[in-house]
Design an enzyme around this catalytic site. Sequence first.
Site, PDB file in Angstrom:
ATOM      1  N   CYS A  77       0.804  -1.228   0.000  1.00  0.00           N
ATOM      2  CA  CYS A  77       0.000   0.000   0.000  1.00  0.00           C
ATOM      3  C   CYS A  77       0.834   1.275   0.000  1.00  0.00           C
ATOM      4  CB  CYS A  77      -0.943   0.001   1.200  1.00  0.00           C
ATOM      5  SG  CYS A  77      -2.105  -1.371   1.124  1.00  0.00           S
ATOM      6  N   HIS A 135      -3.503   7.307   1.924  1.00  0.00           N
ATOM      7  CA  HIS A 135      -3.866   5.990   1.408  1.00  0.00           C
ATOM      8  C   HIS A 135      -5.234   5.573   1.963  1.00  0.00           C
ATOM      9  CE1 HIS A 135      -3.894   1.844   0.422  1.00  0.00           C
ATOM     10  NE2 HIS A 135      -3.783   1.466   1.684  1.00  0.00           N
ATOM     11  N   ASN A 149      -9.798  -0.487  -0.608  1.00  0.00           N
ATOM     12  CA  ASN A 149      -8.345  -0.350  -0.541  1.00  0.00           C
ATOM     13  C   ASN A 149      -7.724  -0.935  -1.813  1.00  0.00           C
ATOM     14  OD1 ASN A 149      -5.612  -0.557  -0.038  1.00  0.00           O
ATOM     15  ND2 ASN A 149      -5.835  -1.385   2.036  1.00  0.00           N
TER      16      ASN A 149
HETATM   17  N1  COA Z   1     -18.694  -8.494   9.147  1.00  0.00           N
HETATM   18  C1  COA Z   1     -19.210  -8.638  10.371  1.00  0.00           C
HETATM   19  N2  COA Z   1     -18.439  -8.836  11.460  1.00  0.00           N
HETATM   20  C2  COA Z   1     -17.112  -8.894  11.282  1.00  0.00           C
HETATM   21  C3  COA Z   1     -16.512  -8.768  10.012  1.00  0.00           C
HETATM   22  C4  COA Z   1     -17.361  -8.565   8.920  1.00  0.00           C
HETATM   23  N3  COA Z   1     -16.892  -8.402   7.660  1.00  0.00           N
HETATM   24  N4  COA Z   1     -15.186  -8.872  10.152  1.00  0.00           N
HETATM   25  C5  COA Z   1     -14.940  -9.066  11.463  1.00  0.00           C
HETATM   26  N5  COA Z   1     -16.105  -9.082  12.159  1.00  0.00           N
HETATM   27  C6  COA Z   1     -16.317  -9.246  13.569  1.00  0.00           C
HETATM   28  C7  COA Z   1     -15.142  -9.901  14.251  1.00  0.00           C
HETATM   29  O1  COA Z   1     -15.256 -11.308  14.169  1.00  0.00           O
HETATM   30  C8  COA Z   1     -15.312  -9.403  15.673  1.00  0.00           C
HETATM   31  O2  COA Z   1     -16.312 -10.166  16.311  1.00  0.00           O
HETATM   32  P1  COA Z   1     -16.149 -10.550  17.878  1.00  0.00           P
HETATM   33  O3  COA Z   1     -16.128  -9.229  18.605  1.00  0.00           O
HETATM   34  O4  COA Z   1     -17.374 -11.375  18.118  1.00  0.00           O
HETATM   35  O5  COA Z   1     -14.868 -11.283  17.976  1.00  0.00           O
HETATM   36  C9  COA Z   1     -15.863  -8.003  15.490  1.00  0.00           C
HETATM   37  O6  COA Z   1     -16.406  -7.947  14.171  1.00  0.00           O
HETATM   38  C10 COA Z   1     -14.802  -6.912  15.628  1.00  0.00           C
HETATM   39  O7  COA Z   1     -13.681  -7.301  14.848  1.00  0.00           O
HETATM   40  P2  COA Z   1     -12.368  -6.449  14.822  1.00  0.00           P
HETATM   41  O8  COA Z   1     -11.397  -7.091  13.896  1.00  0.00           O
HETATM   42  O9  COA Z   1     -11.912  -6.166  16.215  1.00  0.00           O
HETATM   43  O10 COA Z   1     -12.955  -5.103  14.178  1.00  0.00           O
HETATM   44  P3  COA Z   1     -12.248  -3.718  13.962  1.00  0.00           P
HETATM   45  O11 COA Z   1     -13.051  -2.648  14.532  1.00  0.00           O
HETATM   46  O12 COA Z   1     -10.786  -3.778  14.312  1.00  0.00           O
HETATM   47  O13 COA Z   1     -12.332  -3.545  12.376  1.00  0.00           O
HETATM   48  C11 COA Z   1     -10.904  -3.747  10.465  1.00  0.00           C
HETATM   49  C12 COA Z   1     -11.696  -4.486  11.540  1.00  0.00           C
HETATM   50  C13 COA Z   1     -10.199  -4.780   9.604  1.00  0.00           C
HETATM   51  C14 COA Z   1     -11.862  -2.938   9.614  1.00  0.00           C
HETATM   52  C15 COA Z   1      -9.880  -2.790  11.138  1.00  0.00           C
HETATM   53  O14 COA Z   1      -9.172  -3.482  12.142  1.00  0.00           O
HETATM   54  C16 COA Z   1      -8.903  -2.226  10.161  1.00  0.00           C
HETATM   55  O15 COA Z   1      -9.261  -1.469   9.274  1.00  0.00           O
HETATM   56  N6  COA Z   1      -7.596  -2.530  10.313  1.00  0.00           N
HETATM   57  C17 COA Z   1      -6.603  -2.104   9.397  1.00  0.00           C
HETATM   58  C18 COA Z   1      -6.660  -2.972   8.185  1.00  0.00           C
HETATM   59  C19 COA Z   1      -5.892  -2.379   7.064  1.00  0.00           C
HETATM   60  O16 COA Z   1      -5.879  -1.209   6.894  1.00  0.00           O
HETATM   61  N7  COA Z   1      -5.280  -3.253   6.273  1.00  0.00           N
HETATM   62  C20 COA Z   1      -4.529  -2.818   5.161  1.00  0.00           C
HETATM   63  C21 COA Z   1      -3.325  -2.091   5.616  1.00  0.00           C
HETATM   64  S1  COA Z   1      -2.823  -1.036   4.376  1.00  0.00           S
END
Ligand code: COA
Length: 339
Positions: A110, A257, A287
């Site tokens: 990225c 980004h 993304n």
């Molecule tokens: N739909 C519904 N629920 C989902 C889900 C989806 N697509 N994906 C995950 N969940 C659930 C998880 O299982 C978790 O459930 P639990 O509380 O029962 O365990 C809950 O939602 C929260 O998950 P979590 O991973 O803690 O959510 P979050 O608020 O951290 O959001 C991301 C997840 C991935 C959106 C966030 O962490 C993020 O954007 N991280 C950076 C990723 C990124 O930028 N990657 C590329 C780098 S350039």
Amino acid sequence: MAAVLMGIGGFLPPKAVTNDDLARTLDTTDDWIRTRTGIRERRVVADGLSTGDLAVEAGTRALRSAGVSAVDAVVVATTSPERLCPAVAPEVASRLGLDTVAAFDLTSACSGFLYGLATAGGLIASGTAETVLFIGAEAFTTLVNQRDRTTAPIFGDGAGAVVLRRGEADEPGALGAFDLGSDGALADLLAIPAGGARQRSAEGGLGHGTVPTDDWYLRMQGRPLYTQAVERMTQSARTALKRAAWAVADVDWFAGHQANIRIVQAVAEEMGVPDERVAVNIDQVGNTLAASVPLLLNDYAARGDLRAGQRVLLSAFGAGLSWGSATLTWPDIKAEPVG
Ligand code: COA
């Protein structure tokens, strides 16, 4: 002497996938995806389209925007190349009718657009090239397990391209100050384990053992990545501003980004950039890795929101981990909508 932006272009594959489309096959909802990421839909490759095709389309538009039909080098930043070997850039150069110019790929996930800008600028600074076509192109959804609800909603495909030429540091469009960094100790936070030299397929000639199917796809630890993204982009953007001797108030657009709208907003808030100066298009594209920042710039320029003379702060973060930021005063160039 400086590398000066003289053209920009972008391309998205036609097939759109909405959050509701995803919710038909994944245990997820439009509401969850929108509120956690800011994404409403993304474009994905289909019907035989791949990274090279997207790169050729974006490259064609950038060359048209620049008003040139020849360049001295083609650089493609991609983490979803057509194949492991060879690089896709020579094929892209050939398909664009650019003859036998220098052409190579660069992999920095990225942050690929920021690393690529610095590299293209370096080719110009060293006198190796007068003009460079630099493309960020990704068909990364092909490397994401579409049954994994934690990664499938996040990524989209597309390509963005710029043409750079040799010019003067005080010209509009001149690339300004850069900051680049990495932390390989955290490589496993975002990785595709198999497919490279370490983990080959079971069928591969010498037979290096059975590779579990999941290892062929992206693995992501979302929470720690989120924290790293906000910290690293903020720090890096501040360093680039300092090197450029710009105050935060000088920034007309923060073009970060598009990984997650909450990451972009958190970085802007930490830095004190007001909401109305934060460029956002993640809702439409998701993304798109190395294509993210040029697609964002192209969108804003094409609709006239990003205008000549405005000061832009670019920043990106991604797998590696790796990150980068740069300053740029927007030049008087044409941009067309991605369509
Ligand atoms: N739909 C519904 N629920 C989902 C889900 C989806 N697509 N994906 C995950 N969940 C659930 C998880 O299982 C978790 O459930 P639990 O509380 O029962 O365990 C809950 O939602 C929260 O998950 P979590 O991973 O803690 O959510 P979050 O608020 O951290 O959001 C991301 C997840 C991935 C959106 C966030 O962490 C993020 O954007 N991280 C950076 C990723 C990124 O930028 N990657 C590329 C780098 S350039």
